[in-house]
Design a protein around this motif. Structure first.
Motif, PDB file in Angstrom:
ATOM      1  N   UNK A  57       0.855  -1.185   0.000  1.00 48.92           N
ATOM      2  CA  UNK A  57       0.000   0.000   0.000  1.00 48.92           C
ATOM      3  C   UNK A  57       0.887   1.229   0.000  1.00 48.92           C
ATOM      4  N   UNK A  58       0.871   2.050  -1.071  1.00 52.87           N
ATOM      5  CA  UNK A  58       1.717   3.253  -1.106  1.00 52.87           C
ATOM      6  C   UNK A  58       1.339   4.195   0.035  1.00 52.87           C
ATOM      7  N   UNK A  59       2.310   4.943   0.558  1.00 54.04           N
ATOM      8  CA  UNK A  59       2.001   5.879   1.647  1.00 54.04           C
ATOM      9  C   UNK A  59       1.017   6.951   1.197  1.00 54.04           C
ATOM     10  N   UNK A  60       0.034   7.219   2.023  1.00 51.51           N
ATOM     11  CA  UNK A  60      -0.973   8.239   1.702  1.00 51.51           C
ATOM     12  C   UNK A  60      -0.417   9.624   2.022  1.00 51.51           C
ATOM     13  N   UNK A  61      -0.903  10.644   1.323  1.00 49.48           N
ATOM     14  CA  UNK A  61      -0.460  12.010   1.624  1.00 49.48           C
ATOM     15  C   UNK A  61      -0.730  12.366   3.082  1.00 49.48           C
ATOM     16  N   UNK A  62       0.137  13.198   3.626  1.00 46.15           N
ATOM     17  CA  UNK A  62      -0.018  13.594   5.023  1.00 46.15           C
ATOM     18  C   UNK A  62      -1.374  14.267   5.228  1.00 46.15           C
ATOM     19  N   UNK A  63      -2.021  13.895   6.304  1.00 40.17           N
ATOM     20  CA  UNK A  63      -3.319  14.471   6.614  1.00 40.17           C
ATOM     21  C   UNK A  63      -4.492  13.684   6.067  1.00 40.17           C
ATOM     22  N   UNK A  64      -4.219  12.581   5.388  1.00 36.47           N
ATOM     23  CA  UNK A  64      -5.307  11.759   4.850  1.00 36.47           C
ATOM     24  C   UNK A  64      -6.065  11.115   6.008  1.00 36.47           C
ATOM     25  N   UNK A  65      -7.400  11.203   6.030  1.00 33.78           N
ATOM     26  CA  UNK A  65      -8.179  10.609   7.126  1.00 33.78           C
ATOM     27  C   UNK A  65      -7.904   9.101   7.258  1.00 33.78           C
ATOM     28  N   UNK A  66      -7.930   8.634   8.482  1.00 35.17           N
ATOM     29  CA  UNK A  66      -7.648   7.223   8.745  1.00 35.17           C
ATOM     30  C   UNK A  66      -8.624   6.309   8.027  1.00 35.17           C
ATOM     31  N   UNK A  67      -9.875   6.727   7.913  1.00 32.06           N
ATOM     32  CA  UNK A  67     -10.873   5.914   7.231  1.00 32.06           C
ATOM     33  C   UNK A  67     -10.523   5.718   5.755  1.00 32.06           C
ATOM     34  N   UNK A  68     -10.002   6.778   5.136  1.00 33.16           N
ATOM     35  CA  UNK A  68      -9.594   6.694   3.729  1.00 33.16           C
ATOM     36  C   UNK A  68      -8.386   5.767   3.580  1.00 33.16           C
ATOM     37  N   UNK A  69      -7.429   5.880   4.511  1.00 30.93           N
ATOM     38  CA  UNK A  69      -6.241   5.007   4.482  1.00 30.93           C
ATOM     39  C   UNK A  69      -6.668   3.548   4.608  1.00 30.93           C
TER      40      UNK A  69
END
Length: 533
Positions: free
Chosen positions: A472-484
């Motif tokens: 899983x590629x790292x999500x942009x900073x500030x991405x909601x946990x639910x989206x991650x």
């Protein structure tokens, strides 16, 4: 070194006996011990180096292509040289070939550990593959000549158990060494093992050669077969990168086909061929070689994804993932000698058919693994896979080596190992392509169903490549946990969809291999050895 030749006692077909030994030198079971210790290095090296690759990349500043060549260079050298190396053993004696292989493998391992650049590592890995090619056929040639017919299957069973144990121990040993010592120690460990193996071999091994062993070398045959094997394995290795429809892939496959055709035509007329085509008049031997290719296709191709499943989907460390594969190893260790005894008693056909059916069941079972699959269920399917693989490793090896004349035992051993290498490389490439295609097919739909934001084409391609490995590629900073969490679920589900299809295909191949196993039968062992001490 002086040499004394003792003519073989007269034998009748099916009643071959090995020379009787009362001391340490030439004792069959001590010979197995010495041979197994040497083979441990090659088997361990097959999986231990993969754990060290990230550390090598970081320490030497290597590119991804460089790291791939650390593995590919070794595999290419091994695949290209195996049959020729077996011929060297038939010509000069398997004891000599085995000793040269051990010394060379240990020396190149030390050289890799002392290397200061990735180019040196790759160079010595290629040399290591060449020496490894000497070891494996010579090991089978020594067992074939030393053990009487009624005990050969048991010996091959134990030999197979040692290989299975060493292969599975690689990730665990490699993880511990890289984590607590250094990546160089992964290669240095071969030095003391090699020294001990040399001492035992010098004290125990006796050189067995048939009276009609080959006396010349088929240089054009060696060149043609080496070119054919190189182009075939190279095309298989590069196909996932180039694509199976790419001109480069088909060019190398075409050259391989042409070289194989020229090789067959040449071997049919040369006086002492590298690979006597008459061997393939034996339907059981030919069936054994095909069976080995199909077994390796399903096993090595399918098991390739399991490490990514354990580490990237379940978040295990390399050592933890290695421990989770212990049921597979343990079952192979236990059942390999038992399979040897069973094959000795009833012949290889029924055990091989049954084993491939069990292997197919295990592959279909592994296709059901999911994100929530627990250790118990995983262990069950791994154990069933080990139960199916062990008789195939033992039986197919005996069918190939046992149905070959003694003077060609080394070539037969090289054929067995080459079949495994080609089958494993082909399985990894083909099943990898099937899995990648499946992941890229289902990922966009699952991404949209999860109502995740649409990605630009470049990011979507990068996401697909990562999903092929369950990453899983790292999500942009500030991405909601639910989206991650949604992103993680989509990537893992896409990976599992691809893995399921790959294991299903591997199961189908295993089922087809059960049909091939119907054409096998035990070796006749109708040629007694002459002994060179």
């Amino acid at each position: 070194m002086t040499s004394e030749t003792a003519p073989a006692p007269p034998v009748t077909p099916g009643s071959e006996t090995a020379p009787s030994r009362t001391g340490v030198r030439g004792h069959p079971w001590l010979t197995l011990l010495a041979v197994a210790l040497g083979v441990v290095m090659v088997a361990l090296d097959g999986t231990i180096v993969a754990i060290a690759n990230p550390a090598i990349q970081k320490d030497l500043g290597a590119s991804l292509a460089d790291v791939q060549w650390i593995t590919n260079g070794y595999l290419l050298a091994l695949a290209v040289a195996l049959i020729t190396a077996g011929k060297l053993g038939d010509r000069f004696g398997h004891r000599q070939a085995f000793l040269v292989g051990i010394v060379g493998f240990a020396a190149t391992s030390a050289a890799i550990g002392l290397s200061e650049g990735v180019a040196m590592v790759i160079t010595f890995r290629v040399l290591q593959g060449l020496f490894g090619a000497l070891l494996m056929p010579a090991a089978l040639g020594l067992l074939r000549a030393t053990f009487p017919a009624e005990k050969l299957n048991m010996a091959i069973g134990i030999w197979g158990a040692v290989i299975g144990a060493s292969t599975a121990a690689g990730p665990i040993v490699g993880g511990l060494l890289v984590e607590h010592v250094s990546w160089e120690s992964v290669f240095f460990i071969n030095v003391p093992v090699g020294l001990l193996a040399v001492v035992l071999c010098l004290a125990i091994l006796v050189d067995h050669r048939a009276e009609n062993a080959p006396r010349s070398f088929d240089v054009p045959g060696i060149a043609l077969l080496s070119a054919a094997m190189f182009c075939l394995v190279w095309a298989i290795i590069k196909a996932p990168e180039w694509g199976w429809g790419d001109t480069g892939t088909w060019t190398f496959l075409g050259i391989a086909a042409a070289a194989f055709t020229a090789f067959v035509l040449w071997e049919a007329k040369v006086r002492e061929p590298l690979l006597p085509l008459g061997m393939f008049r034996s339907v059981p031997l030919s069936a054994g070689a095909v069976l080995m290719v199909l077994m390796a296709f399903g096993f090595m191709g399918g098991i390739f994804f399991v490490t990514f499943y354990l580490q990237n989907v379940h978040g295990m460390s390399p050592v933890e993932s290695g421990l989770h594969l212990l049921p597979l190893t343990a079952m192979m260790i236990v059942s390999s000698p038992l399979a040897g005894a069973l094959i000795t008693k009833v012949g290889p056909r029924a055990p091989l058919v049954g084993a491939m059916i069990v292997t197919a069941v295990a592959m279909f079972g592994l296709s059901t693994l999911g994100r929530g699959t627990g250790t118990v269920e995983m262990s069950l399917w791994f154990a069933v896979l080990g139960l199916g693989l062990a008789p195939v490793m033992v039986g197919a090896t005996e069918v190939i080596v046992g149905n070959a004349p003694l003077e060609h035992a080394g070539v037969a051993g090289g054929l067995q190992q080459a079949a495994m290498q080609v089958g494993g490389s082909l399985g990894t490439a083909v099943l990898g392509a099937v899995m990648a295609s499946r992941v890229h097919d289902v990922l966009p739909g699952k991404w949209a169903d999860a109502q995740l934001p649409q990605l630009p084409p470049e990011q979507a391609d990068a996401l697909g490549e990562a999903a092929e490995l369950g990453i899983v590629p790292p999500a942009p900073e500030g991405t909601p946990e639910q989206v991650v969490d949604s992103m993680t679920g989509v990537v893992h589900d896409s990976f599992l969809s691809g893995m399921s299809l790959a294991f299903t295909l591997a199961g189908i191949v295993a089922a087809l291999a059960a049909g091939v196993a119907l054409f096998t039968k035990g070796g006749q062992h109708d040629t007694g050895p002459s002994v060179h001490v």
